[in-house]
Scaffold this active site. Structure first.
Site, PDB file in Angstrom:
ATOM      1  CB  ALA A 174      47.271  47.518  46.181  1.00 41.76           C
ATOM      2  CG  HIS A 180      40.950  31.334  42.945  1.00 43.01           C
ATOM      3  ND1 HIS A 180      40.486  32.632  43.025  1.00 43.01           N
ATOM      4  CD2 HIS A 180      40.167  30.613  43.808  1.00 43.01           C
ATOM      5  CE1 HIS A 180      39.476  32.687  43.872  1.00 43.01           C
ATOM      6  NE2 HIS A 180      39.273  31.484  44.370  1.00 43.01           N
ATOM      7  CG  ASN A 231      46.042  38.140  42.766  1.00 45.11           C
ATOM      8  OD1 ASN A 231      44.849  38.294  42.514  1.00 45.11           O
ATOM      9  ND2 ASN A 231      46.755  39.034  43.425  1.00 45.11           N
ATOM     10  CB  VAL A 232      46.441  32.559  38.644  1.00 44.37           C
ATOM     11  CG1 VAL A 232      45.192  31.940  39.251  1.00 44.37           C
ATOM     12  CG2 VAL A 232      46.069  33.555  37.543  1.00 44.37           C
ATOM     13  CG  ASP A 233      50.009  37.647  39.899  1.00 42.11           C
ATOM     14  OD1 ASP A 233      50.717  37.599  40.924  1.00 42.11           O
ATOM     15  OD2 ASP A 233      48.976  38.344  39.824  1.00 42.11           O
ATOM     16  CB  THR A 277      40.031  40.737  47.349  1.00 40.93           C
ATOM     17  OG1 THR A 277      38.914  39.874  47.119  1.00 40.93           O
ATOM     18  CG2 THR A 277      40.203  40.961  48.835  1.00 40.93           C
ATOM     19  CB  SER A 278      35.357  42.372  44.837  1.00 40.91           C
ATOM     20  OG  SER A 278      35.290  40.968  44.573  1.00 40.91           O
ATOM     21  NE  ARG A 323      45.058  36.298  33.038  1.00 38.02           N
ATOM     22  CZ  ARG A 323      44.725  36.220  34.335  1.00 38.02           C
ATOM     23  NH1 ARG A 323      44.131  35.143  34.814  1.00 38.02           N
ATOM     24  NH2 ARG A 323      44.995  37.213  35.151  1.00 38.02           N
TER      25      ARG A 323
END
Length: 230
Positions: free
Chosen positions: A213, A105, A88-90, A171-172, A57
């Site tokens: 988005a 996160h 998001n972790v990006d 986001t959900s 990733r």
């Protein structure tokens, strides 16, 4: 003084840049059980497999770029005090130019020792078993795994409580405690939602853009600028 726009973003904003998402039908979970790659127990069982999962990733980040949704959020700093709280972790928000970003996160380009939530180190290359910090402690991804505390949650709640406008994008609203942020915004705060799949239980229909988005951010930008210019 600029009004505060607080943005709560999720996987949907990065998906259009080509980032695979965990919860989609073709997402990364398909080939890995959640327990194996996103839990302390999974890491204890097979640390190198978990590290390889996040290495892949991290490498993918070199192949993708911010999309127009990220760029518009950065542009809106000209008009608002924009603070982004992301699941998001990006690093696409930062690469687009946003200057105030909290990653609830964790972040792919950071690592930390296995015995600490702090002592975080920037990390661009692959991470392997045998990569230690200066104290000789094995390093792990700086990712909040299932069952772990969310260290930035308190700071995120404080930011949400100061919002004049609150935008939910991509986001959900199913992952807690992060999704609970919406309960901390002020009563007079106007809420906007951009997501094609999210049922609108949060705001007036005119503030819900059931689109991608990138398309939704164009509509949101037009709407929010009209509010402050009228």
């Amino acid at each position: 003084m600029k009004k505060k726009l607080v943005v709560f973003s999720g996987a949907g904003i990065s998906a259009e840049s080509g980032v695979q998402t965990f919860r989609d039908s073709n997402g990364l979970w398909e080939n890995h059980r959640v327990e194996d790659v996103a839990s302390p127990e999974g890491f204890a069982r097979n640390p190198q497999m978990v590290l390889d999962f996040y290495n892949a990733r991290r490498r993918q980040l070199t192949e993708i770029t911010p999309n127009n949704a990220h760029l518009i959020l950065a542009e809106l700093e000209l008009y608002f005090d924009v603070e982004i709280i992301t699941q998001n972790v990006d690093d696409l928000h930062e690469r687009a130019g946003s200057t105030k970003v909290i990653h609830l996160h964790g972040e792919l380009k950071k690592v930390r020792p296995i015995n600490s939530d702090s002592n975080i180190i920037s990390w661009e290359k692959d991470l392997n078993v045998g990569d230690f910090n200066f104290e000789g402690i094995q390093l792990r991804p700086h990712i909040v795994w299932f069952g772990e505390m969310v260290p930035e949650m308190e700071k995120a709640i404080e930011i949400a409580s100061q919002a004049d406008f609150f935008l939910v994008v991509g986001t959900s609203m199913m992952v807690y405690p992060a999704a609970g942020l919406i309960h901390y915004i002020p009563g007079n705060c106007e809420i906007f939602v951009i997501d094609p799949n999210l049922s609108n239980n949060f705001t007036e229909n005119k503030n819900h853009f059931a689109t991608s988005a990138t398309q939704g951010m164009e509509l949101f930008k037009k709407s929010i600028l009209e509010k402050i210019n009228n």
